[in-house]
Design a protein around this motif. Structure first.
Motif, PDB file in Angstrom:
ATOM      1  N   LEU A 190      -3.755   0.088 -10.583  1.00 17.00           N
ATOM      2  CA  LEU A 190      -4.291  -1.214 -10.181  1.00 17.00           C
ATOM      3  C   LEU A 190      -3.550  -1.778  -8.972  1.00 17.00           C
ATOM      4  O   LEU A 190      -4.135  -2.517  -8.182  1.00 17.00           O
ATOM      5  CB  LEU A 190      -4.222  -2.206 -11.348  1.00 17.00           C
ATOM      6  N   TYR A 216       0.826  -1.207   0.000  1.00 19.26           N
ATOM      7  CA  TYR A 216       0.000   0.000   0.000  1.00 19.26           C
ATOM      8  C   TYR A 216       0.864   1.263   0.000  1.00 19.26           C
ATOM      9  O   TYR A 216       0.600   2.208  -0.740  1.00 19.26           O
ATOM     10  CB  TYR A 216      -0.950  -0.013   1.191  1.00 19.26           C
ATOM     11  N   VAL A 257      -6.139  -3.729  -0.773  1.00 20.57           N
ATOM     12  CA  VAL A 257      -7.560  -3.766  -0.399  1.00 20.57           C
ATOM     13  C   VAL A 257      -8.075  -5.208  -0.465  1.00 20.57           C
ATOM     14  O   VAL A 257      -8.757  -5.677   0.451  1.00 20.57           O
ATOM     15  CB  VAL A 257      -8.395  -2.831  -1.307  1.00 20.57           C
ATOM     16  N   VAL A 258      -7.719  -5.903  -1.523  1.00 18.58           N
ATOM     17  CA  VAL A 258      -8.128  -7.304  -1.661  1.00 18.58           C
ATOM     18  C   VAL A 258      -7.514  -8.141  -0.541  1.00 18.58           C
ATOM     19  O   VAL A 258      -8.192  -8.989   0.058  1.00 18.58           O
ATOM     20  CB  VAL A 258      -7.733  -7.855  -3.052  1.00 18.58           C
ATOM     21  N   TYR A 274      -5.155  -1.534  -5.549  1.00 23.17           N
ATOM     22  CA  TYR A 274      -6.267  -2.411  -5.178  1.00 23.17           C
ATOM     23  C   TYR A 274      -5.792  -3.713  -4.545  1.00 23.17           C
ATOM     24  O   TYR A 274      -6.561  -4.379  -3.859  1.00 23.17           O
ATOM     25  CB  TYR A 274      -7.151  -2.705  -6.391  1.00 23.17           C
TER      26      TYR A 274
END
Length: 195
Positions: free
Chosen positions: A164, A122, A170-171, A167
């Motif tokens: 991308l 992140y 987050v996943v 994300y």
């Protein structure tokens, strides 16, 4: 839900122990709502300004392409400050979610070091946003120009591919949140309190 939020606010720096799945998801939901509200508050002034500029250009007899170009130039002007605000919000999210994620991993019997991997990915995506800020502003400016729309679309597609990566954490947080809890006591402590 409010009890879970209070619990997490009072345990922001507590990386020991365990968090029940329900407690974690209430905290995640509160952070999600907070992010939506802050995101709207950050982007709404720029959107209103750009829309106002476009409407004024259209009312004064300008063609729709010129109005759209004026709106894009207005958005490009505020893009850098929105990127900075987004990065600051991202750093706040790391602080608010780190300990809860570690405790959630502990509840499933996993090492909290997995949270460091999620955080590293992140933080890398936030750095990537910062390093491509000039490119994002340039894409907005190119989109306001009708001279070369193909290059603007290609630059925008490249930025979309780069984003991308943001994300992936987050996943991973969702996957960690869904992990099955260890029944009874485990090496990280007693069964966590559920709110």
């Amino acid at each position: 839900m409010l009890q879970a939020v209070r619990y997490h606010l009072s345990h922001l720096a507590d990386f020991s122990g365990r968090d029940a799945r329900q407690t974690f998801w209430y905290w995640f939901l509160a952070l999600f709502i907070l992010n939506i509200v802050v995101g709207l508050a950050m982007s709404l002034p720029a959107t209103i300004s750009a829309t106002t500029t476009a409407l004024e250009a259209t009312r004064s007899g300008g063609d729709p392409a010129a109005a759209q170009a004026a709106a894009m130039v207005g958005m490009a002007g505020s893009m850098r400050s929105m990127i900075i605000a987004g990065i600051v919000l991202g750093l706040v999210n790391v602080v608010l979610l780190a300990a809860a994620l570690v405790r959630r991993l502990h509840n499933s019997g996993q090492s909290g070091l997995w949270a460091a991997l999620v955080g590293a990915i992140y933080l890398f995506s936030l750095w990537q946003n910062w390093s491509s800020a000039d490119q994002m502003v340039e894409v907005m400016r190119q989109m306001s120009s009708t001279s070369n729309p193909a290059s603007a679309v290609e630059a925008q597609a490249q930025l979309a591919r780069q984003s991308l990566l943001g994300y992936v954490p987050v996943v991973l947080v969702i996957v960690i949140g869904l992990l099955r809890s260890t029944p009874g006591q485990n090496r990280f402590g007693e069964v966590p309190v559920r709110f």
